[in-house]
Design a protein around this motif. Structure first.
Motif, short mmCIF file in Angstrom:
data_model
loop_
_atom_site.label_atom_id
_atom_site.label_comp_id
_atom_site.label_asym_id
_atom_site.label_seq_id
_atom_site.Cartn_x
_atom_site.Cartn_y
_atom_site.Cartn_z
N LEU B 24 -65.33 84.60 -7.40
CA LEU B 24 -65.42 86.24 -7.63
C LEU B 24 -64.30 86.51 -7.33
N ALA B 27 -61.38 85.63 -9.66
CA ALA B 27 -61.18 86.27 -10.80
C ALA B 27 -60.59 87.75 -10.62
N ARG B 28 -60.58 88.35 -9.34
CA ARG B 28 -60.05 89.48 -9.10
C ARG B 28 -58.54 89.57 -9.32
N LEU B 29 -57.93 88.42 -8.96
CA LEU B 29 -56.53 87.96 -8.80
C LEU B 29 -56.00 87.53 -10.32
N THR B 287 -58.40 91.53 3.61
CA THR B 287 -58.57 90.28 2.65
C THR B 287 -59.70 89.72 3.02
N GLU B 291 -60.67 85.50 -1.00
CA GLU B 291 -59.46 85.81 -1.53
C GLU B 291 -58.09 85.01 -0.89
N ARG B 295 -55.52 82.46 -2.46
CA ARG B 295 -53.92 82.67 -2.50
C ARG B 295 -53.44 81.63 -1.72
N LEU B 302 -50.24 85.10 2.03
CA LEU B 302 -51.61 85.55 2.44
C LEU B 302 -51.74 86.95 2.64
N GLY B 303 -53.08 87.21 2.38
CA GLY B 303 -53.19 88.67 2.64
C GLY B 303 -53.54 89.03 3.98
#
Lengths: 359, 359
Positions: B24, B27-29, B287, B291, B295, B302-303
């Motif tokens: 999930l 997919a957002r990225l 983040t 995610e 990344r 990194l977030g």
């Protein structure tokens, strides 16, 4: 409708970014999704349990799709009336066929709004050149001539300053039109409202929409308007959703006009779906518009719409998404990409949220 | 490895909730996911573009999977060494085969930690009863006898108070074991660390883990420890990830011991993957761990790991998820369900985050 339990299947018409983000939110709540779209390799297919590639007027495929799901929703307002009727006969369709019929036709929409006591720009239907003089008498000039149906992102409309320009535009647009008075608005804002099948309505804080090339470029929340104006815009959104007996997320585009009397509101357009100007809610609110849309159509209670701070949503259009590496170099930038294979001018490829928290 | 552009395919071994939440986030990225799992109808399949149903030792299926993806990761630490080697020969595997080898074997893991200068409980390998006396001399009694491999959620271990009990437990566990000294810890905390393929390390705020029936029940962030202890736990997590040359999210379970000298830390266990005690990050940090794992393995920066407030994560185990309607009646409750078809006792069905924001 009783509430759908987790494991139920959400049917989504349309496989673009909105369907994709609805599917991602639905999965988080334990739902499966089945996406229906004519285009193979649609972005939403890649995050859904099942998909159907078929035309929106394929009665057999639509019937099989309806049988395979527990509720049907959609990501675009131009769902054909026959498609909606066929689906609604088999499964709950949210937002319902009436919401679709009203929002598909600018005349029906503005008539509905006016009858609901909502201010809109002066307007008149124009099918033939013979009707132009009467229409101009209503709207004044300059005005905007728009197709009644299927317009989006500035397509299917023309600003006209004279009767001659209006006649030329009418010939060019080539279908039933609406002439709308030009509203001297100071800014455009959105009310993103959600109303549940189980009752209950919530509305997110009002954002300002800034456009570039007739396409939404940025949404800034809160919108720079008076507190009373923001409250009035929220109330307006809720009143419209209630009046429609609406279920799901409704996007309400509103013009803010500033004159000697202060700020007043005119509703520009309704979108019976999750809305680009609500994308900030993914990172900037407790519950995103996508999750709340799913909760609404599933008959669940709505989630909190509380905002986390000052939020800016920036659309990444065409080549802008190619800058993803520079964007994510800022650890606070919240990047969302839609999985589209090819960047074309004007194509929405993703968006970027920035949230500045208080304190 | 250069950074993977959006549209690249993330290969995920394992189709449970962790794989699902990684998919999930990916997919957002704008990434596509391909999930590999022996069980048909795995939860992660339903949110991934592609999936493969095959055994983890099916060399042909693994090779085809590797060819179809751009990077491989996994949701569980018991990936067989041969599987890891086969995949790593074809595509980048993150975390790498060394991280897997070390964390799959409690002796190798504790040896690695001790050599890295990290405090752990006294321990000794025990393969035969003849080795028990020497082991007990190291650990003292009572102690915990654990299988070296494949233990989880309290399975494959026994607390032993005497040599006789230890001998009985060794016979019952029936494989290579480790005897560990019993640590009189005040509480268990987690450091959720992420280290990028492109360099850079980040660590989330430290949470306390509370267990019920040997299964994680709640994580509370921040953990109720001294600020210096929390800082030391974060530093410990980062040091371990750096020492391993690790890429991805690493879960570090740490015992906090309180005695006359204050609080000190002993590392209990490493998990080379996203971790249940990091699920709070989905709603409680800028983040999420999912995610940031994506990344990291994609070679992206990194977030931000900044926390939004005081967060409680509660696991929904077995029948607890059946209460979903009561849970979402609170608009601030953030419900996550995993799409598992059947609730069984002890099975993780979902979790619930609650975030209390400052001010």
């Amino acid at each position: 409708m009783s509430a759908l339990p987790p494991g139920s299947v959400i049917g989504i018409l349309g496989g673009g970014q909105l369907g994709r983000m609805i599917a991602l939110a639905a999965a988080r709540l334990g739902f499966d999704c089945h996406v229906y779209c004519p285009e193979p390799d649609s972005p939403a297919f890649r995050v859904a349990a099942r998909h159907t590639v078929a035309a929106y007027d394929d009665a057999e495929a639509l019937a099989a799709f309806a049988e395979a799901v527990d509720v049907v929703t959609y990501e675009f307002e131009n769902v054909p009336a026959e498609t909606a009727a066929l689906l609604a006969a088999r499964r709950p369709l949210f937002p319902d066929a009436r919401a679709l019929a009203i929002t598909q036709d600018r005349i029906a929409e503005k008539t509905f709004l006016r009858e609901a006591g909502v201010d809109v720009a002066p307007f008149a239907a124009v099918d033939t050149e013979a009707e132009l003089d009467a229409a101009i008498a209503v709207t004044g000039l300059p005005a905007i001539l728009k197709t009644r149906r299927f317009g989006y992102d500035g397509k299917g409309q023309a600003k006209v300053a004279s009767r001659v320009e209006a006649a030329e535009a009418l010939a060019r647009l080539g279908q039933g039109c609406i002439l709308e008075g030009l509203v001297p608005f100071a800014l455009e804002v959105s009310a993103i409202v959600v109303r549940g099948a189980a009752g209950g309505t919530a509305v997110y804080d009002i954002g300002e929409n800034r456009h570039a090339n007739h396409i939404l470029d940025e949404t800034i929340v809160p919108a720079p308007v008076a507190a009373a104006t923001a409250a009035a815009a929220r109330d307006l959104g809720v009143a419209i959703a209630d009046h429609l007996g609406y279920v799901g997320v409704l996007g309400v585009e509103i013009f803010v006009v500033r004159d000697g009397a202060g700020e007043r509101l005119l509703v520009n357009e309704l979108a019976p779906r999750v809305h680009n100007s609500g994308h900030w809610t993914e990172d900037g609110a407790v519950t995103s518009q996508f999750e709340n849309h799913v909760r609404a159509i599933a008959g669940w209670p709505l989630g909190s719409v509380t905002r986390h701070g000052t939020v800016t949503m920036k659309n990444l259009i065409g080549d802008a998404a190619a800058d993803y590496a520079a964007i994510v170099a800022d650890p606070d930038a919240r990047l969302h990409l839609y999985g589209k294979r090819e960047a074309r001018p004007g194509r929405k490829m993703g968006h970027l949220n920035r949230v500045v928290r208080p304190g």
